[in-house]
Design an enzyme around this catalytic site. Structure first.
Site, PDB file in Angstrom:
ATOM      1  N   GLY A  12      68.694 -16.599 -82.508  1.00 45.34           N
ATOM      2  CA  GLY A  12      68.377 -15.169 -82.521  1.00 45.34           C
ATOM      3  C   GLY A  12      67.191 -14.767 -83.379  1.00 45.34           C
ATOM      4  O   GLY A  12      67.080 -13.589 -83.748  1.00 45.34           O
ATOM      5  N   SER A  13      66.286 -15.695 -83.678  1.00 45.35           N
ATOM      6  CA  SER A  13      65.146 -15.284 -84.520  1.00 45.35           C
ATOM      7  C   SER A  13      64.235 -14.307 -83.769  1.00 45.35           C
ATOM      8  O   SER A  13      63.670 -13.392 -84.381  1.00 45.35           O
ATOM      9  CB  SER A  13      64.362 -16.500 -85.020  1.00 45.35           C
ATOM     10  OG  SER A  13      63.700 -17.142 -83.966  1.00 45.35           O
ATOM     11  N   ASN A  14      64.100 -14.480 -82.462  1.00 46.61           N
ATOM     12  CA  ASN A  14      63.327 -13.488 -81.691  1.00 46.61           C
ATOM     13  C   ASN A  14      64.054 -12.152 -81.648  1.00 46.61           C
ATOM     14  O   ASN A  14      63.431 -11.096 -81.776  1.00 46.61           O
ATOM     15  CB  ASN A  14      63.047 -13.999 -80.270  1.00 46.61           C
ATOM     16  CG  ASN A  14      61.833 -14.901 -80.233  1.00 46.61           C
ATOM     17  OD1 ASN A  14      60.713 -14.439 -80.268  1.00 46.61           O
ATOM     18  ND2 ASN A  14      62.083 -16.205 -80.223  1.00 46.61           N
ATOM     19  N   LYS A  65      79.859 -17.447 -61.259  1.00 46.05           N
ATOM     20  CA  LYS A  65      78.679 -16.850 -61.894  1.00 46.05           C
ATOM     21  C   LYS A  65      78.489 -15.415 -61.399  1.00 46.05           C
ATOM     22  O   LYS A  65      78.056 -14.546 -62.150  1.00 46.05           O
ATOM     23  CB  LYS A  65      77.454 -17.710 -61.534  1.00 46.05           C
ATOM     24  CG  LYS A  65      76.158 -17.345 -62.218  1.00 46.05           C
ATOM     25  CD  LYS A  65      75.999 -17.986 -63.563  1.00 46.05           C
ATOM     26  CE  LYS A  65      74.690 -17.678 -64.247  1.00 46.05           C
ATOM     27  NZ  LYS A  65      73.586 -18.589 -63.942  1.00 46.05           N
ATOM     28  N   MET A  90      69.959 -19.382 -72.722  1.00 44.46           N
ATOM     29  CA  MET A  90      69.795 -20.672 -72.050  1.00 44.46           C
ATOM     30  C   MET A  90      70.686 -20.767 -70.807  1.00 44.46           C
ATOM     31  O   MET A  90      71.497 -21.686 -70.676  1.00 44.46           O
ATOM     32  CB  MET A  90      70.090 -21.805 -73.034  1.00 44.46           C
ATOM     33  CG  MET A  90      69.091 -21.842 -74.176  1.00 44.46           C
ATOM     34  SD  MET A  90      67.377 -21.899 -73.587  1.00 44.46           S
ATOM     35  CE  MET A  90      66.519 -22.385 -75.065  1.00 44.46           C
ATOM     36  N   LEU A  92      70.436 -19.715 -66.375  1.00 41.70           N
ATOM     37  CA  LEU A  92      69.661 -19.086 -65.293  1.00 41.70           C
ATOM     38  C   LEU A  92      70.267 -17.732 -64.945  1.00 41.70           C
ATOM     39  O   LEU A  92      71.486 -17.583 -64.880  1.00 41.70           O
ATOM     40  CB  LEU A  92      69.711 -19.969 -64.051  1.00 41.70           C
ATOM     41  CG  LEU A  92      68.572 -20.933 -63.794  1.00 41.70           C
ATOM     42  CD1 LEU A  92      68.824 -21.676 -62.481  1.00 41.70           C
ATOM     43  CD2 LEU A  92      67.241 -20.207 -63.736  1.00 41.70           C
ATOM     44  N   ASN A 107      61.334 -13.082 -69.830  1.00 38.19           N
ATOM     45  CA  ASN A 107      61.756 -14.212 -70.669  1.00 38.19           C
ATOM     46  C   ASN A 107      60.599 -14.637 -71.566  1.00 38.19           C
ATOM     47  O   ASN A 107      59.436 -14.449 -71.223  1.00 38.19           O
ATOM     48  CB  ASN A 107      62.173 -15.388 -69.780  1.00 38.19           C
ATOM     49  CG  ASN A 107      62.640 -16.587 -70.567  1.00 38.19           C
ATOM     50  OD1 ASN A 107      63.336 -16.452 -71.583  1.00 38.19           O
ATOM     51  ND2 ASN A 107      62.257 -17.776 -70.128  1.00 38.19           N
ATOM     52  N   HIS A 109      59.153 -18.166 -73.417  1.00 38.13           N
ATOM     53  CA  HIS A 109      59.341 -19.617 -73.289  1.00 38.13           C
ATOM     54  C   HIS A 109      58.302 -20.339 -74.153  1.00 38.13           C
ATOM     55  O   HIS A 109      57.121 -19.983 -74.128  1.00 38.13           O
ATOM     56  CB  HIS A 109      59.188 -20.027 -71.818  1.00 38.13           C
ATOM     57  CG  HIS A 109      59.337 -21.499 -71.630  1.00 38.13           C
ATOM     58  ND1 HIS A 109      60.567 -22.127 -71.660  1.00 38.13           N
ATOM     59  CD2 HIS A 109      58.408 -22.479 -71.445  1.00 38.13           C
ATOM     60  CE1 HIS A 109      60.385 -23.427 -71.501  1.00 38.13           C
ATOM     61  NE2 HIS A 109      59.095 -23.660 -71.371  1.00 38.13           N
TER      62      HIS A 109
HETATM   63  C1  GAR Z   1      62.545 -19.415 -78.504  1.00 41.42           C
HETATM   64  O1  GAR Z   1      61.564 -20.178 -79.145  1.00 41.42           O
HETATM   65  C2  GAR Z   1      62.259 -19.287 -77.015  1.00 41.42           C
HETATM   66  O2  GAR Z   1      60.897 -19.422 -76.741  1.00 41.42           O
HETATM   67  C3  GAR Z   1      63.047 -20.421 -76.450  1.00 41.42           C
HETATM   68  O3  GAR Z   1      64.204 -20.495 -77.212  1.00 41.42           O
HETATM   69  C4  GAR Z   1      63.901 -20.131 -78.540  1.00 41.42           C
HETATM   70  C5  GAR Z   1      65.008 -19.239 -79.045  1.00 41.42           C
HETATM   71  O4  GAR Z   1      64.898 -19.064 -80.408  1.00 41.42           O
HETATM   72  N1  GAR Z   1      63.350 -20.182 -75.082  1.00 41.42           N
HETATM   73  C6  GAR Z   1      63.421 -21.131 -74.157  1.00 41.42           C
HETATM   74  O5  GAR Z   1      63.287 -22.311 -74.402  1.00 41.42           O
HETATM   75  C7  GAR Z   1      63.686 -20.638 -72.742  1.00 41.42           C
HETATM   76  N2  GAR Z   1      63.500 -21.647 -71.788  1.00 41.42           N
HETATM   77  P1  GAR Z   1      65.650 -17.876 -81.138  1.00 41.42           P
HETATM   78  O6  GAR Z   1      67.110 -17.906 -80.661  1.00 41.42           O
HETATM   79  O7  GAR Z   1      65.539 -18.195 -82.583  1.00 41.42           O
HETATM   80  O8  GAR Z   1      64.960 -16.600 -80.750  1.00 41.42           O
END
Ligand code: GAR
Length: 191
Positions: A12-14, A65, A90, A92, A107, A109
């Site tokens: 969850g840092s984003n 789903k 994570m 689809l 999203n 990535h």
């Molecule tokens: C992020 O770096 C994002 O780019 C990546 O997961 C991380 C989640 O970090 N997303 C993917 O790989 C999607 N295919 P976070 O939970 O600390 O935000």
């Protein structure tokens, strides 16, 4: 002003960086909710610490789903959510949400798409030996990391990089830009 949902599966840092922008009145939204697909993840802790409404849906508790996404959809409609932003979600997204939120799911990535789609983008970047990496914000469609790109930022890869070091530098950029791109999307000038 509109409401948005952030979908997360882990750290969850984003999500934290989006919440920070929201709390500093920089995000053009009235309300944020969190949708999690795992229990006890750090993203939920962040939501609770910041009094952000959050909902957890565990796929195995549903017969399919489709019924899983239908339950999520009910909440999104009750909460009058206009856009969905995946932030480390994570799983689809499938037809129920894609149809109801057509062109309104995004999203982030950790690679310069279309290179290195999927779960192991950073490890694959390093083992391939590219010297440029970065992150991509894109529309979500039925395929993994494949929708139309709306924003990319480059990050240099160094010879002595480890997955942890590269991920740290990519995420630093993700945190700096994701909420700004969310604002662009809300303003309708993302293209
Ligand atoms: C992020 O770096 C994002 O780019 C990546 O997961 C991380 C989640 O970090 N997303 C993917 O790989 C999607 N295919 P976070 O939970 O600390 O935000």
């Amino acid at each position: 002003m509109i409401n948005i949902a952030i979908f997360a599966s882990g750290n969850g840092s984003n999500f934290q960086s989006i919440v920070d922008a929201y709390k500093n009145n920089k995000l053009l939204v009235r309300k944020i909710i969190l949708v999690a697909n795992k229990e006890n993840i750090n993203a939920i802790k962040i939501a609770n610490q910041n009094k952000i409404k959050n909902y957890t849906f565990i796929l195995k508790n549903y017969s399919s789903k489709v019924s899983y996404e239908e339950e999520i959809l009910k909440v999104l409609e009750e909460e009058k959510i206009k856009y969905i932003f995946l932030a480390g979600y994570m799983m689809l997204i499938s037809s129920v949400l894609l149809e109801r939120y057509r062109n309104r799911i995004f999203n982030i990535h950790p690679s310069l798409l279309p290179s290195f789609k999927g779960k192991n983008a950073i490890e694959e970047t390093l083992s391939y030996g590219t010297y440029l990496s970065g992150f991509t914000i894109h529309h979500v469609n039925q395929d993994v990391d494949s929708g139309k790109i709306i924003f990319q930022k480059q990050v240099r890869v160094y010879k002595n990089d480890t997955p942890e070091k590269l991920q740290f530098r990519i995420q630093k950029q993700e945190h700096k830009y994701y909420w700004k791109v969310i604002n662009k999307i809300i303003r309708g000038d993302e293209e």
